[in-house]
Design an enzyme around this catalytic site. Sequence first.
Site, mmCIF file in Angstrom:
data_model
loop_
_atom_site.group_PDB
_atom_site.id
_atom_site.type_symbol
_atom_site.label_atom_id
_atom_site.label_comp_id
_atom_site.label_asym_id
_atom_site.label_seq_id
_atom_site.Cartn_x
_atom_site.Cartn_y
_atom_site.Cartn_z
ATOM 1 N N GLY A 23 60.819 -80.944 50.329
ATOM 2 C CA GLY A 23 60.200 -82.104 49.695
ATOM 3 C C GLY A 23 58.699 -82.154 49.894
ATOM 4 N N HIS A 55 55.030 -75.916 45.060
ATOM 5 C CA HIS A 55 56.459 -76.085 44.745
ATOM 6 C C HIS A 55 56.667 -76.144 43.226
ATOM 7 C CE1 HIS A 55 56.278 -78.231 48.784
ATOM 8 N NE2 HIS A 55 57.222 -77.345 48.997
#
Length: 285
Positions: A31, A37
């Site tokens: 996360g 990402h």
Amino acid sequence: MLTVKSVIAAQEIIKTWHLAHESIAFVPTMGNLHEGHLQLVKVAKTTAARVVVSIFVNPTQFGAGEDFENYPRTEQQDQEKLAEMDVDLVFLPSASEIYSSNAQTIVSVTGISEQYCGASRPGHFNGVATVVCKLFNIIQPTIALFGLKDFQQFFIIQRLVSDLNMPIQLIGVDTVRESSGLALSSRNAYLSAEEKNSAPLLYQALKTAQAAIFANSASYTDIEQHTLRFLQEAGFNPDYFAICRSHDLQRATQDDSELVLLIAARLGKTRLIDNLRFTKPTKLS
Ligand code: PAF
């Protein structure tokens, strides 16, 4: 985009995709998603019919006194970013969903897991290998994508997949950097404004070492020591710097040409890692 928290719910959705012969690209994350990402997700979308992202701050890869409690958790914003990218499924389990209290299995890629980052973070790579193995078993992806900033992690996962005959294609995606050269990382959020100014020196140290290797002007031991000294003088507390062969991460000799420079250092309370992979030009005789 669907978000599920339980293993069973994830498996039910994935079963329907497997029955429809749809390929699945998987991006495991902890996360606090940044451009690095999102780059993994972008590449994932070009490789498979379905994209799954997991968000799980894995407790077993943090040592005592490390930043597990403080690790930035931004699940709501993360899901919004992934929805915008039209990800098919977000798997967002709790720790108790992943680890049953009577679990007794640890996955360990021996040898390399104790070197470099593994030497200063004992047990870290066992935690990574165990959770990645579990996530692969749950998601059963065709393809899985990892950022190459964590070069040693990617190497270990490649070994894991090969050693355990997992039918998964791994893709390593290049590090995304700020214009200063600083590699994007969730841990950059811990840096003070002053530390943020010096943090790009880590990448500069790699580039300087690369130039010295190209110039062939010093032994690798001297280049390593010089780089560590440079970082110390710049206010870092260096953990290691190693000139390695990229295919097996063992120390390189001057005869090796496929190289990766691995580096880790603390700046204040923040541990930063980076690497630089390149081919050393062969000498013309
Ligand atoms: O690189 C990471 O974010 C983590 O180590 C991973 C691969 C998601 C396992 O927890």
